[in-house]
Design a protein around this motif. Structure first.
Motif, PDB file in Angstrom:
ATOM      1  N   ALA A 218     -28.458  21.108  11.661  1.00 47.72           N
ATOM      2  CA  ALA A 218     -28.562  22.570  11.632  1.00 47.72           C
ATOM      3  C   ALA A 218     -27.200  23.203  11.393  1.00 47.72           C
ATOM      4  CB  ALA A 218     -29.161  23.063  12.951  1.00 47.72           C
ATOM      5  N   PHE A 219     -26.176  22.648  12.030  1.00 48.84           N
ATOM      6  CA  PHE A 219     -24.810  23.129  11.855  1.00 48.84           C
ATOM      7  C   PHE A 219     -24.396  22.994  10.391  1.00 48.84           C
ATOM      8  CE2 PHE A 219     -20.382  22.764  14.108  1.00 48.84           C
ATOM      9  CZ  PHE A 219     -19.992  23.949  13.519  1.00 48.84           C
ATOM     10  N   GLU A 220     -24.781  21.885   9.779  1.00 51.59           N
ATOM     11  CA  GLU A 220     -24.465  21.657   8.369  1.00 51.59           C
ATOM     12  C   GLU A 220     -25.093  22.732   7.490  1.00 51.59           C
ATOM     13  OE1 GLU A 220     -25.980  18.442   5.122  1.00 51.59           O
ATOM     14  OE2 GLU A 220     -25.106  17.612   6.958  1.00 51.59           O
ATOM     15  N   VAL A 221     -26.361  23.049   7.732  1.00 52.49           N
ATOM     16  CA  VAL A 221     -27.043  24.080   6.942  1.00 52.49           C
ATOM     17  C   VAL A 221     -26.391  25.440   7.155  1.00 52.49           C
ATOM     18  CG1 VAL A 221     -29.239  25.301   6.628  1.00 52.49           C
ATOM     19  CG2 VAL A 221     -29.222  22.817   6.898  1.00 52.49           C
ATOM     20  N   LEU A 222     -25.921  25.698   8.359  1.00 55.42           N
ATOM     21  CA  LEU A 222     -25.256  26.965   8.650  1.00 55.42           C
ATOM     22  C   LEU A 222     -24.048  27.177   7.743  1.00 55.42           C
ATOM     23  CD1 LEU A 222     -25.220  29.454  10.490  1.00 55.42           C
ATOM     24  CD2 LEU A 222     -23.859  28.130  12.125  1.00 55.42           C
ATOM     25  N   GLY A 223     -23.459  26.083   7.244  1.00 54.61           N
ATOM     26  CA  GLY A 223     -22.316  26.193   6.347  1.00 54.61           C
ATOM     27  C   GLY A 223     -22.621  26.875   5.029  1.00 54.61           C
ATOM     28  N   HIS A 224     -23.902  27.047   4.675  1.00 52.70           N
ATOM     29  CA  HIS A 224     -24.247  27.804   3.461  1.00 52.70           C
ATOM     30  C   HIS A 224     -24.068  29.307   3.682  1.00 52.70           C
ATOM     31  CE1 HIS A 224     -25.769  24.310   1.413  1.00 52.70           C
ATOM     32  NE2 HIS A 224     -26.700  24.088   2.311  1.00 52.70           N
ATOM     33  N   HIS A 225     -24.011  29.722   4.919  1.00 53.61           N
ATOM     34  CA  HIS A 225     -23.939  31.134   5.278  1.00 53.61           C
ATOM     35  C   HIS A 225     -22.473  31.557   5.355  1.00 53.61           C
ATOM     36  CE1 HIS A 225     -24.788  34.782   7.742  1.00 53.61           C
ATOM     37  NE2 HIS A 225     -25.960  34.767   7.111  1.00 53.61           N
ATOM     38  N   ASP A 226     -22.213  32.650   6.011  1.00 45.93           N
ATOM     39  CA  ASP A 226     -20.855  33.150   6.234  1.00 45.93           C
ATOM     40  C   ASP A 226     -20.057  32.113   7.023  1.00 45.93           C
ATOM     41  OD1 ASP A 226     -18.584  34.494   7.138  1.00 45.93           O
ATOM     42  OD2 ASP A 226     -19.638  36.390   7.415  1.00 45.93           O
ATOM     43  N   GLN A 227     -18.919  31.700   6.481  1.00 48.95           N
ATOM     44  CA  GLN A 227     -18.127  30.682   7.161  1.00 48.95           C
ATOM     45  C   GLN A 227     -17.578  31.165   8.502  1.00 48.95           C
ATOM     46  OE1 GLN A 227     -17.529  27.289   5.913  1.00 48.95           O
ATOM     47  NE2 GLN A 227     -19.405  28.087   4.986  1.00 48.95           N
ATOM     48  N   SER A 228     -17.391  32.463   8.667  1.00 58.04           N
ATOM     49  CA  SER A 228     -16.967  32.977   9.972  1.00 58.04           C
ATOM     50  C   SER A 228     -18.012  32.665  11.034  1.00 58.04           C
ATOM     51  CB  SER A 228     -16.726  34.484   9.907  1.00 58.04           C
ATOM     52  OG  SER A 228     -15.589  34.802   9.134  1.00 58.04           O
ATOM     53  N   THR A 537     -14.885  34.229  -1.769  1.00 55.04           N
ATOM     54  CA  THR A 537     -14.851  34.300  -0.309  1.00 55.04           C
ATOM     55  C   THR A 537     -14.966  32.911   0.304  1.00 55.04           C
ATOM     56  OG1 THR A 537     -15.855  36.492  -0.380  1.00 55.04           O
ATOM     57  CG2 THR A 537     -15.963  35.309   1.706  1.00 55.04           C
ATOM     58  N   LEU A 538     -15.875  32.102  -0.226  1.00 50.36           N
ATOM     59  CA  LEU A 538     -15.998  30.730   0.265  1.00 50.36           C
ATOM     60  C   LEU A 538     -14.699  29.968   0.072  1.00 50.36           C
ATOM     61  CD1 LEU A 538     -19.560  29.855  -1.073  1.00 50.36           C
ATOM     62  CD2 LEU A 538     -18.908  30.108   1.327  1.00 50.36           C
ATOM     63  N   ARG A 539     -14.051  30.200  -1.057  1.00 56.50           N
ATOM     64  CA  ARG A 539     -12.785  29.497  -1.347  1.00 56.50           C
ATOM     65  C   ARG A 539     -11.719  29.866  -0.323  1.00 56.50           C
ATOM     66  NH1 ARG A 539      -8.729  27.543  -1.438  1.00 56.50           N
ATOM     67  NH2 ARG A 539      -7.365  26.859  -3.119  1.00 56.50           N
ATOM     68  N   SER A 540     -11.569  31.137  -0.014  1.00 57.65           N
ATOM     69  CA  SER A 540     -10.526  31.530   0.929  1.00 57.65           C
ATOM     70  C   SER A 540     -10.899  31.161   2.363  1.00 57.65           C
ATOM     71  CB  SER A 540     -10.257  33.035   0.826  1.00 57.65           C
ATOM     72  OG  SER A 540     -11.425  33.782   1.075  1.00 57.65           O
TER      73      SER A 540
END
Length: 756
Positions: A218-228, A537-540
């Protein structure tokens, strides 16, 4: 033996391709040598000729490089002169025979069988024949089946997180001020806590679901969202609650439950300004006051302040603080303590000073802060005491006697951060590549006069920038799934090899994320620079992943140190030394001989065993030469630390080579476990990942003699061709990530009209 007797004996000319193939495959084994001797004992050759031939097939006395080079040149020259195409090894030998000495077909066939040489083994010698038909178009594959294979056993947990992230209240706005962003991230985190994700990894006995593997998924999937949000989730439920779970005991269950439900927002205060990754030498002090039965937490100077602490600047009410435990005049090393930092209204508690790290390059929704402690008192029971405890009278006790072993045991229990960070970081790369690939399959640019403009993804240069990155993303996914499974299976206190593997893969995967997102951003041009399209945004936001949860350079040095320790232990006894030397000699011979180095046929370049052998050769060669280099420095009187630092560049290359090999092996295993319908596209993807890496490291392989110029050119051509072969599958490969549509961007869906 000089080459002349073999190459000038007319009776042996038909056997030369068989000898060539035996050494091109690496080396003939002892059983093959015995079988060859039995064949030649039947009298097909005169005794002198038979001895010459058997001398070249003896694995205990392999030919020198110059001899193999002479054999290679002679056989290739003869085949080229005759323009031979697809023929069996026997027919090839007959065609090369001296007309004055008719060959014995039965002996040729028997020797070919004894050595395991067939058409595939001699094909690299032959000119392309009519049987080389045009490559078939890539077979369509089942995208849903690939999603299921990517999801693995934790599919239900992944689908549950995807469903939450697809809700309207999880839509990602653009252009929020930092304060608004932090408030929104907290609301999202509260929603995830209500869904039970925070308690998911806790044992059922303490109110959790006991599903560590599902939590990681689930944590891995959360990485598709806002990185904050991903980082704040990791700080609260991974670092804060996780450290209480792994370092605490039953007396800390109340804190653990509150942390897992977000009733107690917390933070993880390890890093200090002056020491960074050097945890052993942290200077925050926890001195035990016997009379009061309390620990006094103190920051002795500004360099010892806790730095970059997520959740500290705004929302955290308690911190797990790592400090030197002192009782009387004795320091027992770094331990972890529960230290309240704010009251329920958000006010800093007496003795606690909190600062905001301020505007950052990325992650604006994370409230990173600084912490100072001015003789803050906490109860004795606030020591997280699984690995060390202090009795009321000040007596220290630990189940691990050695201070050094205790330190590494304590840190080892927190390796979960290095297991989870690359997983959710890789999801950011998947998202960026999905946007870039889908955009390239819709955006047209340039074309022949009078013809329609061409899709970006039809340009080989564009394919070369995106598809190897996509292949490596799949490779990292496979390796990180294997790492996660090993971590979950271990329970408490992962052994040192899992810690080392986590360090290697964290460094490898996060470095890849940075480069993949940069490529995706550039491949989308100005559209990639717009915040609404997410890639910039993902890059930064992900840039920091290369230096938190362990700076990648430091982690790679830890990996290299572990490899050197293992190398030294292998030679601790004579039997181990002999086995190691034999294995390394075999692999060196298999790769660094002039025959193998010149193999350029596709079958060999795409052979999984040949690819892995080359990666193992590189790792073992770097390990052996690093050990020799370090040994020389120590023999010259260098301090061990200085000697290690002097070899730093070598050791970093070794650690990366180790990670490359581990990732390739995991990817191959993952491909083998896939449903048969996925095998063609995944084999192409796996070959592209491995060969693109070899192309990148071609200078090293050339210098080591494991490739020649022709082979490097063949690898480069095959990489380009694989990109073209995978181009029709590219969009399906990114769709298989099953990223909710609202987490992509407009350019992933909108086709621009072609110019009139």
């Amino acid at each position: 033996m000089p080459p002349a007797p073999l190459l000038t004996d007319p009776a042996l000319r038909p056997y030369l391709p068989l000898v060539w193939a035996a050494w091109a495959e690496g080396s003939p084994g002892p059983d093959e040598a015995v079988a060859a001797r039995a064949v030649l004992a039947r009298g097909a050759l005169a005794p002198a000729s038979a001895d010459r031939l058997l001398g070249w097939l003896d694995p205990a006395a392999p030919p020198a490089a110059a001899e193999l080079a002479a054999l290679d040149a002679a056989v290739r020259g003869a085949v080229r002169e005759r323009g031979l195409r697809a023929v069996s090894p026997v027919e090839l030998g007959v065609a090369l025979a001296d007309p004055r000495v008719p060959p014995d077909r039965a002996a040729l066939a028997g020797l070919a069988e004894a050595l395991g040489v067939g058409l595939e083994e001699v094909r690299p010698l032959l000119a392309p024949g009519a049987e080389a038909a045009a490559r078939p178009a890539p077979a369509p594959f089942d995208v849903a089946a690939l999603t299921r294979h990517l999801d693995g056993a934790e599919r239900a947990s992944r689908e549950r997180m995807r469903a939450v992230l697809a809700r309207p209240d999880f839509a990602i706005p653009v252009g929020l001020a930092p304060g608004e962003h932090r408030a929104l991230v907290l609301r999202w985190l509260e929603a995830l806590a209500r869904e039970g994700f925070g308690t998911q990894p806790l044992p059922a006995a303490v109110g959790g679901a006991g599903d560590q593997a599902g939590f990681l998924a689930a944590f891995e999937v959360l990485g598709h969202h806002d990185q904050s949000l991903a980082v704040k989730f990791g700080v609260q439920f991974g670092l804060f609650a996780g450290s209480v779970a792994m370092l605490g005991t039953e007396r800390h269950l109340g804190v653990l439950h509150a942390a897992a439900r977000l009733e107690l927002p917390g933070c993880f205060a390890m890093s200090e300004l002056a020491h960074g990754s050097n945890v052993r030498d942290l200077e925050t002090e926890a001195r035990y006051d016997v009379a009061a039965r309390e620990f006094v937490i103190h920051t002795p100077h500004d360099g010892a302040r806790k730095e970059w602490i997520g959740n500290a600047a705004l929302h955290g009410r308690m911190a797990v603080v790592f400090a030197q435990l002192v009782v009387g005049d004795v320091t027992h090393g770094v331990h972890a303590f529960l230290v309240p930092i704010r009251d329920a209204e958000g006010r800093a508690l007496p003795g606690v000073r909190i600062g905001d790290c301020g505007h950052k390059m990325g992650l604006p929704g994370v409230d990173n802060g600084r912490l100072w402690f001015d003789r803050v008192r906490v109860p004795r029971t606030n020591l997280l005491n699984r690995w060390g405890d202090v009795a009321e009278d000040g007596t220290y006790a630990s189940p691990v006697a050695s201070p050094s072993a205790r330190f590494f045991t304590m840190l080892g229990t927190l390796v979960g951060g290095r297991v989870s960070v690359p997983r959710f970081a890789l999801s950011a790369a998947k998202t960026g590549l999905a946007i870039a690939v889908r955009y390239a399959d819709r955006r047209r640019q340039f074309g022949a006069p009078g013809a329609p403009e061409r899709l970006l993804l039809d340009y080989p240069a564009h394919q070369r920038r995106l598809l190897p990155a996509l292949a490596t993303t799949y490779a990292c996914h496979a390796a990180l799934q294997d790492l996660g499974a090993r971590y979950v299976a271990l329970g408490d206190g992962p052994p040192r090899e899992v810690e080392s593997l986590a360090a290697a893969l964290k460094a490898y995967a996060t470095a890849h994320v940075t480069s993949a997102l940069q490529a995706a951003r550039e491949c989308c041009g100005g559209q990639g620079y717009l915040a609404v399209n997410r890639i910039a945004t993902l890059r930064s936001d992900t840039d920091i992943y290369t230096t938190f949860e362990g700076d990648n350079t430091v982690l790679l040095q830890l990996v290299a140190r572990g490899l050197l320790t293992g190398y030294r232990q292998q030679f601790a006894n004579l039997g181990g030394a002999l086995r190691t030397v034999a294995r390394q000699a075999s692999r060196r011979l298999a790769q660094a001989n002039p025959i193998t180095a010149r193999l350029t046929d596709e079958a060999h370049l795409r052979d999984p065993e040949a690819q892995l052998a080359l990666l193992r050769f590189r790792e073992e060669r770097l390990l052996a030469t690093a050990a020799q280099r370090l040994r020389r420095r120590l023999a010259d009187g260098a301090d061990p630390f200085d000697g290690f630092v002097d070899c730093q560049d070598h050791l970093l290359t070794l650690a990366r080579a180790h990670a490359e090999r581990v990732v390739a092996e995991s990817f191959r295993g993952w491909v083998r476990r896939a449903p048969p319908v996925l095998a063609p596209v995944l084999r192409d993807l796996c070959d592209l990942h491995v060969l693109a890496g070899m192309e990148r490291d071609a200078a090293w392989y050339l210098a080591a003699g494991a490739m020649d110029g022709a082979r490097v050119r063949a690898v480069r051509a095959l990489v380009l061709r694989l990109c073209g072969d995978l181009r029709p599958a590219a969009e399906g490969l990114v769709d298989a990530f099953a990223i909710p549509a609202q987490l992509l961007s407009p350019i992933a869906f909108d086709a621009l009209p072609a110019a009139d």
